[in-house]
Design a protein around this motif. Structure first.
Motif, PDB file in Angstrom:
ATOM      1  N   GLN A 125      14.193  -8.107  11.329  1.00  0.00           N
ATOM      2  CA  GLN A 125      12.808  -8.239  10.886  1.00  0.00           C
ATOM      3  C   GLN A 125      12.274  -6.912  10.352  1.00  0.00           C
ATOM      4  N   THR A 126      12.534  -5.838  11.077  1.00  0.00           N
ATOM      5  CA  THR A 126      12.053  -4.520  10.646  1.00  0.00           C
ATOM      6  C   THR A 126      12.693  -4.112   9.321  1.00  0.00           C
ATOM      7  N   GLN A 136      11.290  -6.075   6.433  1.00  0.00           N
ATOM      8  CA  GLN A 136       9.945  -5.638   6.046  1.00  0.00           C
ATOM      9  C   GLN A 136       9.992  -4.334   5.257  1.00  0.00           C
ATOM     10  N   GLN A 167      12.971  -2.826   3.929  1.00  0.00           N
ATOM     11  CA  GLN A 167      14.004  -2.853   2.892  1.00  0.00           C
ATOM     12  C   GLN A 167      14.488  -1.438   2.549  1.00  0.00           C
ATOM     13  N   ARG A 188      15.399 -14.283   2.935  1.00  0.00           N
ATOM     14  CA  ARG A 188      13.995 -14.716   2.934  1.00  0.00           C
ATOM     15  C   ARG A 188      13.806 -15.979   3.753  1.00  0.00           C
ATOM     16  N   ASN A 246      10.447 -14.655  12.068  1.00  0.00           N
ATOM     17  CA  ASN A 246       9.033 -14.320  12.303  1.00  0.00           C
ATOM     18  C   ASN A 246       8.404 -15.296  13.292  1.00  0.00           C
TER      19      ASN A 246
END
Length: 299
Positions: free
Chosen positions: A10-11, A14, A16, A62, A69
């Motif tokens: 996730q990090t 976000q 990239q 994606r 999330n």
């Protein structure tokens, strides 16, 4: 698959950027890369497209990010529920509000609440209506103060609190600056300065002009009421603004006699979603506080 891998993914998704994500997670860059590689191997698809030192989330990434999330949000909400059961007098409220409410209403409201509940903290977000609704739905906000949503794809519960009159706002040297009141048709040919599309106040002003079939000539669009008022003060146009504590030494608000110009502010939350006790307490406080203020202002 380990839980930490999802948080790492996730990090990185976000940011990239491997180096920045590793620094944020207090990991070495190789450790983060190995964790993501193991996750991709287990899923059987690449989640990022690598282009030299840069990475870009691909279509598989994606799609997976949406699920991650949701999982992480449910996990953190579950932790919060357990914490709230043990410590009901403490907590942090994720509270959002419109830009136009930040100059007077919100500071007074928070000050009054903190006097009664000093151990409860706030995470504040100031934004326009569309973004507030998105943040509510994503679980980033518990509650927010905003105008009534005209269109929303989210299950929002909105409770009206008070109404605000909207005034025609002129530069001090404008011929109509000293008028007692005007009709909206009297300023139809003026150059206008508005907030950008997506702001609640802009939606309200668009509806007001639509009632009269007027297509206003818009010369500037801003993101802050103070900016709009500053452009008006500089003689660059006129606007429709609520009385939100702006400096009236250079602008002149004039009452609009027709049509009725006002907006209603209310408190919004996602219907059926768990709300921490601190947020529930604040919600009830806001309703009582606004009710008392409204009654005290009655003639």
């Amino acid at each position: 698959m380990e839980w930490q891998q999802l948080e790492y993914f996730q990090t990185l998704a976000q940011m990239q950027h491997v180096t920045r994500a590793a620094e944020h997670l207090c990991l070495s860059q190789p450790a983060l890369s190995r964790s993501i590689a193991r996750l991709e191997e287990e899923l059987g698809v690449p989640l990022f497209d690598r282009q030299g030192r840069t990475i870009v989330l691909n279509r598989y990434g994606r799609l997976f990010l949406k699920r991650v999330n949701r999982m992480l949000m449910e996990f953190h909400m579950g932790k919060q529920e357990l914490h709230d059961l043990v410590h009901p007098e403490y907590g942090e409220i994720a509270f959002g509000f419109l830009h136009t409410l930040g100059t007077g209403v919100i500071p007074d409201l928070l000050s009054a609440f903190r006097r009664q509940f000093p151990t409860i903290g706030f995470q504040l977000t100031q934004n326009h209506s569309y973004s507030l609704l998105e943040q509510l739905n994503a679980g980033e906000l518990d509650i927010c103060l905003m105008a009534q949503p005209t269109e929303s794809k989210y299950p929002v519960q909105w409770i009206p609190l008070w109404s605000e009159e909207i005034f025609a706002t002129f530069p001090r040297e404008h011929p109509l600056a000293n008028a007692e009141s005007i009709g909206l048709d009297e300023i139809a040919d003026e150059p206008f300065i508005f907030l950008k599309k997506g702001y609640a106040l802009r939606s309200t002003t668009d509806q007001l002009f639509g009632q009269y079939g007027i297509s206003p000539r818009i010369t500037f669009e801003g993101e802050e009421v103070a900016t709009v008022a500053g452009f008006v003060a500089a003689g660059l146009g006129v606007s429709l603004l609520p009385d939100v504590g702006l400096d009236k030494s250079k602008i002149a608000p004039v009452r609009i006699k027709a049509p009725k110009c006002e907006r209603v502010i209310g408190i919004a939350a996602i219907e059926g979603r768990y709300m921490p006790p601190a947020a529930v307490r604040f919600k009830e406080f806001v309703r009582g506080y606004c009710d008392r203020i409204t009654k005290s202002n009655l003639p």
